[in-house]
Design an enzyme around this catalytic site. Structure first.
Site, PDB file in Angstrom:
ATOM      1  CE  LYS A 123     -72.859 -47.442 -44.859  1.00 38.63           C
ATOM      2  NZ  LYS A 123     -73.550 -46.406 -44.085  1.00 38.63           N
ATOM      3  NE  ARG A 135     -68.461 -46.535 -38.763  1.00 36.93           N
ATOM      4  CZ  ARG A 135     -68.945 -47.690 -39.234  1.00 36.93           C
ATOM      5  NH1 ARG A 135     -69.340 -47.759 -40.509  1.00 36.93           N
ATOM      6  NH2 ARG A 135     -69.059 -48.752 -38.463  1.00 36.93           N
TER       7      ARG A 135
END
Length: 331
Positions: A279, A314
């Site tokens: 991210k 994840r």
């Protein structure tokens, strides 16, 4: 005055008297941080934690979609979309997606998370029919070849239902039932576990000046409320997973605060999922603009999460994450 109780997890082999297992897993704790809004935090011995909170902190979590919550689980990201932030378009065709699924299964993932709608910052909604057309053929093909646990990453009840009919065994809703309330009923009727994630705003505008009074405590309260709504809809509490939603309406400072305090969410009594792989905040901190080159930063976050007892990670880089966790736990 409301107090919040955060276990201070440790993984040392030497445990002091009074240490207890965190969520029945691989971490233990003997101290708890007591938090409050507008006041200073302080530490107390674990045994002084209110009984009901301590019970939620320590009780072993039930299996989720056949996954053992007593050890870390790797959820492999499979975006069947043209516009996801890291791998958009790479697996947009069913054939490419299935091949990627096979690679991740070979890497040793515990569950695949298949999504047909990007929820990256700035993303626009996808129609229900388009989303179903993207994910169902992939799920059905994988299910015909493997008994791997499959998660459907969707905010929409119709998509979730179609995915479960095709073989999905877990629902991952980034809106925590806020986009489509019927998704809880669909999960309850199918007796399928559901992950409730915190997000501030919608994907198209969620990164426009996000603000919180206290980001960790605000998210905790939100998730506690959404858990109760899911239970009222018929979902078993033992089959609810929570996700604080890294990057979904959060600044870099918010994301870091969540990672530092993530063990607080064990006090909800549910397994915790973390999705921080590749991210933007990792890129900002490491000065790496290319998402695919953020493997090192992603692994650092994953190992930090495991040291805090997070049960599901994840990730995009499944093989590397599996290797890092295996080595860290062996040590």
């Amino acid at each position: 005055m409301t107090f919040y109780y955060r276990a201070i997890p440790r993984t040392d082999q030497a445990k002091p008297e009074g240490a207890v297992a965190l969520a029945g897993g691989w971490c233990w704790f003997d101290q708890v941080e007591v938090l409050q809004r507008g006041g200073a935090a302080h530490l107390i011995p674990a045994r002084e934690t209110p009984h009901d909170i301590l019970q939620r902190m320590t009780s072993p979590r039930a299996d989720i979609a056949s996954l053992d919550m007593g050890s870390p689980n790797i959820m492999g990201i499979l975006n069947v979309t043209p516009d996801s932030f890291s791998d958009g378009g790479k697996f947009a065709s069913a054939a490419a997606a299935v091949e990627q699924a096979k690679r991740m299964i070979s890497d040793g993932v515990n569950i695949l998370d298949i999504g047909g709608e990007s929820t990256r910052p700035g993303a626009l909604d996808v129609s229900i029919s388009d989303e179903i057309a993207r994910v169902v053929p992939v799920i059905a093909t994988i299910r015909a070849q493997s008994d791997i646990a499959i998660s459907i990453d969707t905010r929409k009840s119709d998509v979730a239902q179609a995915a479960m009919h095709a073989g999905a065994t877990f629902v991952n809703d980034v809106s925590a039932m806020g986009f489509d309330a019927k998704i809880a009923t669909v999960a309850a009727q199918a007796k399928t576990p559901i992950c409730l994630m915190h997000a501030q705003g919608q994907p198209k505008d969620m990164q426009v000046d996000p603000r919180y009074e206290n980001v960790v405590l605000d998210i905790y309260d939100y998730l506690a409320h959404r858990i109760e709504i899911a239970v009222q809809a018929g979902v078993e509490r033992a089959q609810i997973v929570v996700d604080p939603g890294i990057g979904f309406g959060k600044t870099q400072g918010h994301n870091l605060a969540i990672l530092r305090g993530i063990s607080l969410f064990h006090s909800l009594g549910c397994p915790v999922l973390l999705g921080a792989s590749r991210k933007k905040f990792i890129g900002d901190i490491t000065q790496e603009p290319i998402a695919e080159l953020r493997v090192g930063g992603s692994l650092a976050v994953a190992l930090k999460a495991v040291s805090q007892g997070v049960q599901i990670l994840r990730v995009h880089d499944t093989k590397e994450t599996k290797q890092a966790i295996r080595l860290a736990q062996k040590i």
